[in-house]
Each structure stands twice: as structure tokens, then as C-alpha cells.
Design a protein around this motif. Structure first.
Motif, PDB file in Angstrom:
ATOM      1  N   MET A 106       0.806  -1.190   0.000  1.00  0.00           N
ATOM      2  CA  MET A 106       0.000   0.000   0.000  1.00  0.00           C
ATOM      3  C   MET A 106       0.848   1.252   0.000  1.00  0.00           C
ATOM      4  O   MET A 106       0.471   2.238  -0.614  1.00  0.00           O
ATOM      5  CB  MET A 106      -0.927   0.020   1.228  1.00  0.00           C
ATOM      6  N   ALA A 107       1.965   1.220   0.721  1.00  0.00           N
ATOM      7  CA  ALA A 107       2.824   2.400   0.801  1.00  0.00           C
ATOM      8  C   ALA A 107       3.403   2.751  -0.565  1.00  0.00           C
ATOM      9  O   ALA A 107       3.522   3.925  -0.919  1.00  0.00           O
ATOM     10  CB  ALA A 107       3.938   2.185   1.807  1.00  0.00           C
ATOM     11  N   ALA A 108       3.744   1.724  -1.339  1.00  0.00           N
ATOM     12  CA  ALA A 108       4.299   1.959  -2.672  1.00  0.00           C
ATOM     13  C   ALA A 108       3.254   2.603  -3.575  1.00  0.00           C
ATOM     14  O   ALA A 108       3.564   3.510  -4.353  1.00  0.00           O
ATOM     15  CB  ALA A 108       4.789   0.653  -3.274  1.00  0.00           C
ATOM     16  N   THR A 109       1.993   2.166  -3.459  1.00  0.00           N
ATOM     17  CA  THR A 109       0.917   2.731  -4.268  1.00  0.00           C
ATOM     18  C   THR A 109       0.694   4.196  -3.917  1.00  0.00           C
ATOM     19  O   THR A 109       0.555   5.048  -4.801  1.00  0.00           O
ATOM     20  CB  THR A 109      -0.384   1.933  -4.058  1.00  0.00           C
ATOM     21  N   ALA A 110       0.698   4.501  -2.639  1.00  0.00           N
ATOM     22  CA  ALA A 110       0.509   5.886  -2.201  1.00  0.00           C
ATOM     23  C   ALA A 110       1.677   6.757  -2.653  1.00  0.00           C
ATOM     24  O   ALA A 110       1.484   7.899  -3.086  1.00  0.00           O
ATOM     25  CB  ALA A 110       0.371   5.934  -0.687  1.00  0.00           C
ATOM     26  N   SER A 111       2.881   6.215  -2.580  1.00  0.00           N
ATOM     27  CA  SER A 111       4.063   6.958  -3.005  1.00  0.00           C
ATOM     28  C   SER A 111       4.009   7.251  -4.508  1.00  0.00           C
ATOM     29  O   SER A 111       4.309   8.364  -4.947  1.00  0.00           O
ATOM     30  CB  SER A 111       5.316   6.166  -2.666  1.00  0.00           C
ATOM     31  N   LEU A 112       3.618   6.227  -5.276  1.00  0.00           N
ATOM     32  CA  LEU A 112       3.518   6.421  -6.730  1.00  0.00           C
ATOM     33  C   LEU A 112       2.414   7.410  -7.090  1.00  0.00           C
ATOM     34  O   LEU A 112       2.574   8.230  -8.002  1.00  0.00           O
ATOM     35  CB  LEU A 112       3.276   5.075  -7.425  1.00  0.00           C
ATOM     36  N   ALA A 113       1.301   7.364  -6.365  1.00  0.00           N
ATOM     37  CA  ALA A 113       0.207   8.305  -6.613  1.00  0.00           C
ATOM     38  C   ALA A 113       0.644   9.741  -6.297  1.00  0.00           C
ATOM     39  O   ALA A 113       0.339  10.682  -7.039  1.00  0.00           O
ATOM     40  CB  ALA A 113      -1.016   7.919  -5.788  1.00  0.00           C
ATOM     41  N   ALA A 114       1.393   9.885  -5.209  1.00  0.00           N
ATOM     42  CA  ALA A 114       1.887  11.219  -4.842  1.00  0.00           C
ATOM     43  C   ALA A 114       2.879  11.725  -5.891  1.00  0.00           C
ATOM     44  O   ALA A 114       2.845  12.904  -6.281  1.00  0.00           O
ATOM     45  CB  ALA A 114       2.539  11.174  -3.468  1.00  0.00           C
ATOM     46  N   GLU A 115       3.746  10.867  -6.341  1.00  0.00           N
ATOM     47  CA  GLU A 115       4.723  11.252  -7.363  1.00  0.00           C
ATOM     48  C   GLU A 115       4.014  11.602  -8.676  1.00  0.00           C
ATOM     49  O   GLU A 115       4.380  12.568  -9.348  1.00  0.00           O
ATOM     50  CB  GLU A 115       5.727  10.120  -7.590  1.00  0.00           C
ATOM     51  N   ALA A 116       2.996  10.840  -9.029  1.00  0.00           N
ATOM     52  CA  ALA A 116       2.234  11.127 -10.251  1.00  0.00           C
ATOM     53  C   ALA A 116       1.557  12.498 -10.155  1.00  0.00           C
ATOM     54  O   ALA A 116       1.562  13.274 -11.119  1.00  0.00           O
ATOM     55  CB  ALA A 116       1.192  10.037 -10.488  1.00  0.00           C
ATOM     56  N   ALA A 117       0.990  12.801  -8.993  1.00  0.00           N
ATOM     57  CA  ALA A 117       0.350  14.106  -8.801  1.00  0.00           C
ATOM     58  C   ALA A 117       1.382  15.227  -8.915  1.00  0.00           C
ATOM     59  O   ALA A 117       1.121  16.273  -9.526  1.00  0.00           O
ATOM     60  CB  ALA A 117      -0.341  14.147  -7.442  1.00  0.00           C
ATOM     61  N   LEU A 118       2.553  15.024  -8.337  1.00  0.00           N
ATOM     62  CA  LEU A 118       3.622  16.011  -8.419  1.00  0.00           C
ATOM     63  C   LEU A 118       4.047  16.220  -9.870  1.00  0.00           C
ATOM     64  O   LEU A 118       4.209  17.355 -10.338  1.00  0.00           O
ATOM     65  CB  LEU A 118       4.811  15.565  -7.574  1.00  0.00           C
ATOM     66  N   LEU A 119       4.211  15.136 -10.594  1.00  0.00           N
ATOM     67  CA  LEU A 119       4.611  15.229 -11.998  1.00  0.00           C
ATOM     68  C   LEU A 119       3.539  15.906 -12.849  1.00  0.00           C
ATOM     69  O   LEU A 119       3.861  16.684 -13.752  1.00  0.00           O
ATOM     70  CB  LEU A 119       4.947  13.840 -12.544  1.00  0.00           C
ATOM     71  N   GLU A 120       2.284  15.638 -12.562  1.00  0.00           N
ATOM     72  CA  GLU A 120       1.200  16.304 -13.295  1.00  0.00           C
ATOM     73  C   GLU A 120       1.220  17.811 -13.031  1.00  0.00           C
ATOM     74  O   GLU A 120       0.977  18.605 -13.938  1.00  0.00           O
ATOM     75  CB  GLU A 120      -0.149  15.693 -12.918  1.00  0.00           C
ATOM     76  N   GLY A 121       1.514  18.199 -11.809  1.00  0.00           N
ATOM     77  CA  GLY A 121       1.632  19.621 -11.478  1.00  0.00           C
ATOM     78  C   GLY A 121       2.777  20.277 -12.228  1.00  0.00           C
ATOM     79  O   GLY A 121       2.635  21.381 -12.763  1.00  0.00           O
ATOM     80  N   ARG A 122       3.902  19.607 -12.273  1.00  0.00           N
ATOM     81  CA  ARG A 122       5.048  20.134 -13.017  1.00  0.00           C
ATOM     82  C   ARG A 122       4.748  20.214 -14.508  1.00  0.00           C
ATOM     83  O   ARG A 122       5.132  21.178 -15.176  1.00  0.00           O
ATOM     84  CB  ARG A 122       6.282  19.259 -12.777  1.00  0.00           C
ATOM     85  N   LEU A 123       4.077  19.196 -15.018  1.00  0.00           N
ATOM     86  CA  LEU A 123       3.705  19.196 -16.431  1.00  0.00           C
ATOM     87  C   LEU A 123       2.805  20.384 -16.755  1.00  0.00           C
ATOM     88  O   LEU A 123       2.982  21.059 -17.770  1.00  0.00           O
ATOM     89  CB  LEU A 123       3.004  17.880 -16.798  1.00  0.00           C
ATOM     90  N   SER A 124       1.864  20.658 -15.888  1.00  0.00           N
ATOM     91  CA  SER A 124       0.968  21.797 -16.075  1.00  0.00           C
ATOM     92  C   SER A 124       1.754  23.110 -16.088  1.00  0.00           C
ATOM     93  O   SER A 124       1.516  23.987 -16.936  1.00  0.00           O
ATOM     94  CB  SER A 124      -0.080  21.819 -14.959  1.00  0.00           C
ATOM     95  N   MET A 125       2.712  23.238 -15.164  1.00  0.00           N
ATOM     96  CA  MET A 125       3.545  24.455 -15.119  1.00  0.00           C
ATOM     97  C   MET A 125       4.376  24.592 -16.390  1.00  0.00           C
ATOM     98  O   MET A 125       4.508  25.694 -16.943  1.00  0.00           O
ATOM     99  CB  MET A 125       4.456  24.427 -13.890  1.00  0.00           C
ATOM    100  N   LEU A 126       4.922  23.485 -16.871  1.00  0.00           N
ATOM    101  CA  LEU A 126       5.725  23.523 -18.088  1.00  0.00           C
ATOM    102  C   LEU A 126       4.874  23.893 -19.307  1.00  0.00           C
ATOM    103  O   LEU A 126       5.314  24.655 -20.171  1.00  0.00           O
ATOM    104  CB  LEU A 126       6.418  22.180 -18.318  1.00  0.00           C
ATOM    105  N   ARG A 127       3.659  23.379 -19.369  1.00  0.00           N
ATOM    106  CA  ARG A 127       2.761  23.730 -20.481  1.00  0.00           C
ATOM    107  C   ARG A 127       2.441  25.222 -20.470  1.00  0.00           C
ATOM    108  O   ARG A 127       2.414  25.870 -21.518  1.00  0.00           O
ATOM    109  CB  ARG A 127       1.485  22.899 -20.419  1.00  0.00           C
ATOM    110  N   GLU A 128       2.200  25.767 -19.285  1.00  0.00           N
ATOM    111  CA  GLU A 128       1.936  27.204 -19.173  1.00  0.00           C
ATOM    112  C   GLU A 128       3.154  28.010 -19.607  1.00  0.00           C
ATOM    113  O   GLU A 128       3.025  29.019 -20.308  1.00  0.00           O
ATOM    114  CB  GLU A 128       1.543  27.566 -17.741  1.00  0.00           C
ATOM    115  N   ALA A 129       4.335  27.558 -19.203  1.00  0.00           N
ATOM    116  CA  ALA A 129       5.564  28.258 -19.590  1.00  0.00           C
ATOM    117  C   ALA A 129       5.764  28.203 -21.098  1.00  0.00           C
ATOM    118  O   ALA A 129       6.159  29.192 -21.721  1.00  0.00           O
ATOM    119  CB  ALA A 129       6.764  27.657 -18.867  1.00  0.00           C
ATOM    120  N   ILE A 130       5.470  27.065 -21.689  1.00  0.00           N
ATOM    121  CA  ILE A 130       5.591  26.913 -23.145  1.00  0.00           C
ATOM    122  C   ILE A 130       4.618  27.849 -23.852  1.00  0.00           C
ATOM    123  O   ILE A 130       4.972  28.496 -24.845  1.00  0.00           O
ATOM    124  CB  ILE A 130       5.383  25.446 -23.570  1.00  0.00           C
ATOM    125  N   GLU A 131       3.400  27.941 -23.351  1.00  0.00           N
ATOM    126  CA  GLU A 131       2.423  28.854 -23.942  1.00  0.00           C
ATOM    127  C   GLU A 131       2.903  30.303 -23.856  1.00  0.00           C
ATOM    128  O   GLU A 131       2.744  31.077 -24.799  1.00  0.00           O
ATOM    129  CB  GLU A 131       1.067  28.702 -23.258  1.00  0.00           C
TER     130      GLU A 131
END
Length: 72
Positions: free
Chosen positions: A1-26
Motif C-alpha cells: 500500500m505504501a508503494a501505491t501511495a508513493s507512486l500516486a503522490a509522485e504522479a500528482a507532483l509530476l502532473e503539477g510540473r507538467l501543467s507548469m511547463l505547459r503554461e511556460a511553453i504557452e
């Protein structure tokens, strides 16, 4: 369970960074468009200016080619 939560948290972090990068590209794309438009206007203005500008010998009314006068 801990690995799943860690991966979910990392995925959320990466999605946030991706959103910031898309805004910067725009933002960069918009700036590129603005600079490109400014360059087009400057080229057009310079071309129109050079077409409307009389050569130096016509401005003076002498008809003398000043670039070669006085040279042996």
C-alpha cells in the motif's frame, strides 16, 4: 500500500510540473509570436522606407556620384 501511495503522490507532483511547463511553453510561444510580428513590421517598414528614399545624388540635385568623385 505504501508503494501505491508513493507512486500516486509522485504522479500528482509530476502532473503539477507538467501543467507548469505547459503554461511556460504557452508564454514562450506567445512571446515568439509577438517578436515575430514585430520583426515582420520592421522589415516591412524598412522595405517601404528604402523604396521611398531617394539616392543621395538625387537629393542634392547635382547628379554627381559622390562615391567616386575625387578619386584617381
Amino acid at each position: 500500500m505504501a508503494a501505491t501511495a508513493s507512486l500516486a503522490a509522485e504522479a500528482a507532483l509530476l502532473e503539477g510540473r507538467l501543467s507548469m511547463l505547459r503554461e511556460a511553453i504557452e508564454t514562450v510561444d506567445a512571446r515568439i509570436d509577438a517578436v515575430s510580428e514585430t520583426l515582420r513590421r520592421l522589415r516591412h517598414s524598412a522595405a517601404a522606407h528604402s523604396v521611398n528614399e531617394a539616392p543621395a545624388d538625387q537629393e542634392s540635385g547635382t547628379g554627381i556620384d559622390h562615391s567616386t568623385s575625387g578619386r584617381a
